[in-house]
Scaffold this motif. Structure first.
Motif, PDB file in Angstrom:
ATOM      1  N   ILE A 160       0.865  -1.192   0.000  1.00  0.00           N
ATOM      2  CA  ILE A 160       0.000   0.000   0.000  1.00  0.00           C
ATOM      3  C   ILE A 160       0.896   1.234   0.000  1.00  0.00           C
ATOM      4  CG2 ILE A 160      -1.911   1.219   1.093  1.00  0.00           C
ATOM      5  CD1 ILE A 160      -2.569  -1.301   2.667  1.00  0.00           C
ATOM      6  N   GLY A 163       2.557   4.170  -3.186  1.00  0.00           N
ATOM      7  CA  GLY A 163       3.436   4.144  -4.368  1.00  0.00           C
ATOM      8  C   GLY A 163       4.637   5.056  -4.279  1.00  0.00           C
ATOM      9  N   GLY A 164       5.017   5.471  -3.047  1.00  0.00           N
ATOM     10  CA  GLY A 164       6.249   6.249  -2.864  1.00  0.00           C
ATOM     11  C   GLY A 164       7.458   5.325  -2.873  1.00  0.00           C
ATOM     12  N   GLY A 216       9.138   3.985  -0.488  1.00  0.00           N
ATOM     13  CA  GLY A 216       8.988   2.857   0.439  1.00  0.00           C
ATOM     14  C   GLY A 216       8.246   1.723  -0.231  1.00  0.00           C
ATOM     15  N   GLY A 217       7.230   2.056  -1.040  1.00  0.00           N
ATOM     16  CA  GLY A 217       6.410   1.051  -1.699  1.00  0.00           C
ATOM     17  C   GLY A 217       6.986   0.561  -3.014  1.00  0.00           C
ATOM     18  N   ASP A 258      -2.577   7.766  -5.466  1.00  0.00           N
ATOM     19  CA  ASP A 258      -2.020   8.882  -6.219  1.00  0.00           C
ATOM     20  C   ASP A 258      -1.111   8.281  -7.297  1.00  0.00           C
ATOM     21  OD1 ASP A 258      -1.421  11.435  -6.937  1.00  0.00           O
ATOM     22  OD2 ASP A 258      -0.827  12.095  -4.932  1.00  0.00           O
ATOM     23  N   GLY A 303       5.240   7.105  -7.417  1.00  0.00           N
ATOM     24  CA  GLY A 303       6.283   8.011  -6.935  1.00  0.00           C
ATOM     25  C   GLY A 303       5.878   8.637  -5.612  1.00  0.00           C
ATOM     26  N   THR A 352       6.839  11.847  -2.466  1.00  0.00           N
ATOM     27  CA  THR A 352       8.249  12.081  -2.771  1.00  0.00           C
ATOM     28  C   THR A 352       8.414  12.713  -4.145  1.00  0.00           C
ATOM     29  OG1 THR A 352       8.708  10.038  -1.599  1.00  0.00           O
ATOM     30  CG2 THR A 352      10.489  10.924  -2.955  1.00  0.00           C
ATOM     31  N   ASP A 387       6.775  16.557  -2.809  1.00  0.00           N
ATOM     32  CA  ASP A 387       7.729  16.873  -1.733  1.00  0.00           C
ATOM     33  C   ASP A 387       9.175  16.991  -2.228  1.00  0.00           C
ATOM     34  OD1 ASP A 387       5.463  16.717  -0.230  1.00  0.00           O
ATOM     35  OD2 ASP A 387       6.075  15.023   1.002  1.00  0.00           O
ATOM     36  N   GLY A 438      -6.386   3.391  -6.210  1.00  0.00           N
ATOM     37  CA  GLY A 438      -7.458   3.519  -5.228  1.00  0.00           C
ATOM     38  C   GLY A 438      -6.924   3.584  -3.818  1.00  0.00           C
ATOM     39  N   ALA A 493      -6.584   2.071  -0.182  1.00  0.00           N
ATOM     40  CA  ALA A 493      -6.623   0.736   0.416  1.00  0.00           C
ATOM     41  C   ALA A 493      -6.936   0.813   1.905  1.00  0.00           C
ATOM     42  CB  ALA A 493      -5.271   0.056   0.229  1.00  0.00           C
ATOM     43  N   GLY A 534       3.227   6.776   3.799  1.00  0.00           N
ATOM     44  CA  GLY A 534       3.800   8.116   3.879  1.00  0.00           C
ATOM     45  C   GLY A 534       3.174   9.005   4.935  1.00  0.00           C
ATOM     46  N   ALA A 535       3.307  10.312   4.704  1.00  0.00           N
ATOM     47  CA  ALA A 535       2.835  11.301   5.683  1.00  0.00           C
ATOM     48  C   ALA A 535       2.291  12.514   4.932  1.00  0.00           C
ATOM     49  CB  ALA A 535       4.000  11.708   6.588  1.00  0.00           C
ATOM     50  N   GLU A 552      14.818  25.096   3.811  1.00  0.00           N
ATOM     51  CA  GLU A 552      15.075  24.934   2.370  1.00  0.00           C
ATOM     52  C   GLU A 552      14.236  25.907   1.544  1.00  0.00           C
ATOM     53  OE1 GLU A 552      16.518  20.251   2.108  1.00  0.00           O
ATOM     54  OE2 GLU A 552      14.563  20.770   1.264  1.00  0.00           O
ATOM     55  N   LEU A 589      -6.456   3.414   7.942  1.00  0.00           N
ATOM     56  CA  LEU A 589      -5.966   2.228   7.224  1.00  0.00           C
ATOM     57  C   LEU A 589      -6.581   0.919   7.723  1.00  0.00           C
ATOM     58  CD1 LEU A 589      -2.102   2.583   6.816  1.00  0.00           C
ATOM     59  CD2 LEU A 589      -3.748   1.969   5.055  1.00  0.00           C
ATOM     60  N   ALA A 631      13.598   9.900   1.788  1.00  0.00           N
ATOM     61  CA  ALA A 631      13.230   9.014   0.691  1.00  0.00           C
ATOM     62  C   ALA A 631      14.183   7.809   0.648  1.00  0.00           C
ATOM     63  CB  ALA A 631      13.261   9.781  -0.623  1.00  0.00           C
TER      64      ALA A 631
HETATM   65  C1  LIG Z   1       9.328  19.372   1.165  1.00  0.00           C
HETATM   66  C2  LIG Z   1      10.024  18.069   1.375  1.00  0.00           C
HETATM   67  C3  LIG Z   1      11.247  17.828   0.778  1.00  0.00           C
HETATM   68  C4  LIG Z   1      11.887  16.615   0.959  1.00  0.00           C
HETATM   69  N1  LIG Z   1      13.114  16.423   0.385  1.00  0.00           N
HETATM   70  C5  LIG Z   1      13.764  15.260   0.582  1.00  0.00           C
HETATM   71  C6  LIG Z   1      15.047  15.049   0.017  1.00  0.00           C
HETATM   72  O1  LIG Z   1      15.593  15.927  -0.629  1.00  0.00           O
HETATM   73  N2  LIG Z   1      15.649  13.854   0.198  1.00  0.00           N
HETATM   74  C7  LIG Z   1      15.058  12.857   0.926  1.00  0.00           C
HETATM   75  O2  LIG Z   1      15.649  11.779   1.058  1.00  0.00           O
HETATM   76  N3  LIG Z   1      13.849  13.028   1.482  1.00  0.00           N
HETATM   77  C8  LIG Z   1      13.191  14.209   1.331  1.00  0.00           C
HETATM   78  N4  LIG Z   1      11.970  14.410   1.904  1.00  0.00           N
HETATM   79  C9  LIG Z   1      11.358  13.303   2.656  1.00  0.00           C
HETATM   80  C10 LIG Z   1      10.720  12.333   1.689  1.00  0.00           C
HETATM   81  O3  LIG Z   1       9.868  13.019   0.795  1.00  0.00           O
HETATM   82  C11 LIG Z   1       9.934  11.276   2.472  1.00  0.00           C
HETATM   83  O4  LIG Z   1      10.770  10.677   3.416  1.00  0.00           O
HETATM   84  C12 LIG Z   1       9.393  10.227   1.502  1.00  0.00           C
HETATM   85  O5  LIG Z   1       8.381  10.822   0.744  1.00  0.00           O
HETATM   86  C13 LIG Z   1       8.812   9.018   2.217  1.00  0.00           C
HETATM   87  O6  LIG Z   1       8.391   8.098   1.247  1.00  0.00           O
HETATM   88  P1  LIG Z   1       7.215   7.092   1.525  1.00  0.00           P
HETATM   89  O7  LIG Z   1       7.315   6.022   0.494  1.00  0.00           O
HETATM   90  O8  LIG Z   1       7.180   6.718   2.940  1.00  0.00           O
HETATM   91  O9  LIG Z   1       5.864   7.928   1.305  1.00  0.00           O
HETATM   92  P2  LIG Z   1       5.290   8.848   0.144  1.00  0.00           P
HETATM   93  O10 LIG Z   1       6.313   9.258  -0.842  1.00  0.00           O
HETATM   94  O11 LIG Z   1       4.526   9.904   0.871  1.00  0.00           O
HETATM   95  O12 LIG Z   1       4.258   7.883  -0.611  1.00  0.00           O
HETATM   96  C14 LIG Z   1       3.136   7.331   0.037  1.00  0.00           C
HETATM   97  C15 LIG Z   1       2.019   7.176  -0.975  1.00  0.00           C
HETATM   98  O13 LIG Z   1       1.003   6.361  -0.388  1.00  0.00           O
HETATM   99  C16 LIG Z   1      -0.272   6.902  -0.731  1.00  0.00           C
HETATM  100  N5  LIG Z   1      -1.271   6.443   0.245  1.00  0.00           N
HETATM  101  C17 LIG Z   1      -1.452   6.860   1.519  1.00  0.00           C
HETATM  102  N6  LIG Z   1      -2.463   6.179   2.097  1.00  0.00           N
HETATM  103  C18 LIG Z   1      -2.931   5.308   1.159  1.00  0.00           C
HETATM  104  C19 LIG Z   1      -3.955   4.345   1.145  1.00  0.00           C
HETATM  105  N7  LIG Z   1      -4.720   4.103   2.231  1.00  0.00           N
HETATM  106  N8  LIG Z   1      -4.173   3.657   0.010  1.00  0.00           N
HETATM  107  C20 LIG Z   1      -3.433   3.875  -1.098  1.00  0.00           C
HETATM  108  N9  LIG Z   1      -2.422   4.763  -1.140  1.00  0.00           N
HETATM  109  C21 LIG Z   1      -2.177   5.474  -0.016  1.00  0.00           C
HETATM  110  C22 LIG Z   1      -0.010   8.413  -0.647  1.00  0.00           C
HETATM  111  O14 LIG Z   1      -1.005   9.141  -1.330  1.00  0.00           O
HETATM  112  C23 LIG Z   1       1.342   8.489  -1.343  1.00  0.00           C
HETATM  113  O15 LIG Z   1       1.177   8.562  -2.735  1.00  0.00           O
HETATM  114  C24 LIG Z   1      11.294  15.611   1.750  1.00  0.00           C
HETATM  115  C25 LIG Z   1      10.065  15.842   2.369  1.00  0.00           C
HETATM  116  C26 LIG Z   1       9.439  17.067   2.202  1.00  0.00           C
HETATM  117  C27 LIG Z   1       8.128  17.314   2.875  1.00  0.00           C
END
Ligand SMILES: Cc1cc2nc3c(=O)[nH]c(=O)nc-3n(C[C@H](O)[C@H](O)[C@H](O)COP(=O)(O)OP(=O)(O)OC[C@H]3O[C@@H](n4cnc5c(N)ncnc54)[C@H](O)[C@@H]3O)c2cc1C
Length: 463
Positions: A7, A9-10, A12-13, A33, A36, A39, A43, A116, A118, A143-144, A186, A274, A315
């Protein structure tokens, strides 16, 4: 064939999905979404693209002393301007292109993409709309999102969170940034370079309270020189849109007036809707999912990665946690997550990169280390480039000489930290680093020089 459902698509996924597919699992990746995640879409990728433009502006506008002329006049900040509409259009199209590249790669690996929202419906079942997806292994990587407070609430018009900034078509003349953590610093740095008059409000006694104190102090000096106003020890109590601008009221009663406000006061994990409780996945008091160093949650065969775990919001860490989860779940060789070897960077100008132990750990007595800090003002290449604000700092074990960590403050610190990261990861000594050739002239020469000086310094005489 093991059925894996992921669950989110960032990084982590999607990085986990690639590993799971490589290891022969049947993989379904659900995201509400585009691929990617935050992230790529809102972000990390958009902010770093914005910062690339800001860097070009700063480099150009500070190149007057290098003999650069614009239309026959020595380059200064007043002569370089920005087109925010064009900048934001470029940012959005670059983010979408990056998302498409990820989608193409995932599809090529036969990963099923499910669009969709989840929700965990019970043991072994995830619900997406009408569909039920069965799993043997589940990875949660949701994510957050930006944190809001009742009195400090973005309206998408003049009061913005960092995801809404890219809809601006004109540069905010007077931008107030609320929050001086990495995100606030930043954007303050970038918008200052683009030409906004920036006020940065910090609730602590300095910007970037979690970073190296010397690095934060160096950055504050540069911010002040470039005309940014930093208000320390000031807590924003409320922000209002007055129609013609914004008013930020501080806890002290003082009111700061601007045209726009950026709210950067942290993030909240996307874990509340969730259905974690249906299978008993434990969360912390802040709502983050509890995980161990191989990304296991409290429930067997349920893993979590990335910002929803609150381990380290990067990320690179999200991607590593996701990969580790799949290596573990699918029985491949796995090394637990080691945060001591994570390198991170604050993309201000100058950048601040760090890895390994911190000055705070040394000052508190938690870690015993020798420290060597060298200003870039003495580095030949930095002088040639007119780059004199930064420094290189190394920490080493006093007995073995093993490099324990380091900090680089420089225009391209994110690239320069790599040799120190290799040293920390591979447990190299200061002598090994010092004996490695660097190019002359180069900024990495200062890293080798700091290592050399750690060899000579008597314990007790180090800085
Ligand atoms: C402004 C900003 C700049 C940043 N710059 C950097 C950087 O330069 N370098 C770096 O390493 N990190 C950076 N970060 C941190 C980095 O963006 C996060 O650590 C990273 O996005 C985490 O990835 P993730 O896979 O956990 O989640 P995300 O990238 O947030 O992806 C999670 C996805 O899951 C989806 N989702 C959530 N709930 C559900 C659900 N129930 N069902 C289906 N889909 C769902 C969300 O919509 C999202 O698309 C930055 C953060 C911010 C805010």
């Amino acid at each position: 064939m093991t059925e894996v459902v992921i669950i989110g698509g960032g990084p982590g996924g999607y990085e986990a999905a690639l590993v799971a597919a490589q290891l022969g699992a049947k993989v379904q990746l659900v995201s509400d979404d585009a691929m990617g995640g935050a992230t790529v879409l809102t972000d990390c990728v958009p902010s770093k693209t914005l910062i690339a433009t800001a860097e070009s502006i700063t480099t150009t506008s500070e190149s007057g002393e290098l003999g650069v002329k614009l239309a026959g006049v020595a380059a200064t900040a007043n002569q370089v301007s920005s087109d925010l509409l064009q900048i934001n259009q470029r940012i959005k199209s670059l983010a979408l292109a990056q998302s498409s590249d990820i989608t193409a790669r995932l599809s090529a690996e036969n990963i099923k993409l499910v669009a969709g929202r989840a929700r965990i419906a019970g043991a072994g079942v995830v619900q997406v709309g009408e569909n039920e997806l069965k799993f043997d292994v589940l990875l949660i990587a949701t994510g957050a999102r930006p944190r809001v407070m009742p009195e400090i609430k973005p309206d998408g018009e003049l009061i913005l969170d960092w995801q809404q900034l890219y809809d601006l078509t004109e540069l905010p003349p007077k931008l107030i940034v609320i929050g001086s953590g990495v995100t606030g610093a930043e954007f303050a740095s970038a918008y200052n370079a683009l030409g906004s008059d920036v006020t940065l409000i910090s609730s602590r006694d300095r910007v970037l309270p979690s970073e190296d104190p010397d690095a934060a102090a160096a950055l504050e000096k540069v911010f002040a020189r470039r005309g940014m106003k930093v208000i320390n020890n000031a807590r924003a109590a409320s922000v209002v849109n007055t129609g013609s601008g914004v008013e930020v009221k501080l806890a002290s009663g003082e009111v700061i007036v601007g045209t726009h406000a950026l709210v950067a006061i942290g993030s909240l994990p996307n874990t509340d809707q969730l259905g974690l409780e249906t299978i008993g996945v434990k969360t912390t008091a802040t709502g983050h999912i509890e995980v161990d160093r191989v990304s296991r949650t409290s429930v067997r065969n349920v893993y979590a990665a990335g910002d929803c775990t609150g381990i380290l919001p990067l990320a690179s860490v999200a991607a590593m946690q996701g990969r580790i989860a799949m290596y573990h779940a699918l029985g491949d060789a796995v090394s637990p997550l080691d945060l001591q070897t994570v390198s991170s960077n604050v993309f201000t100008d100058p950048e601040i990169a760090s890895v390994g132990v911190t000055q705070r750990q040394i000052d508190s007595g938690e870690v015993t280390a020798r420290t060597m800090s060298l200003s870039l003002a003495g580095n030949a290449r930095a002088k040639m480039q007119g780059q004199t604000d930064g420094f290189v700092k190394l920490f080493s074990n006093p007995d073995s000489g093993v490099i324990l960590g380091g900090v680089v403050v420089a225009r391209n610190a994110s690239e320069l930290i790599y040799p120190i990261s290799i040293a920390v990861e591979q447990r190299l000594t200061t002598d090994q680093l010092a004996h490695t050739f660097t190019v002359y002239p180069s900024l990495t020469g200062s890293i080798a020089e700091a290592a050399r000086r750690l060899h000579r310094v008597n314990p007790g005489a180090e800085q």
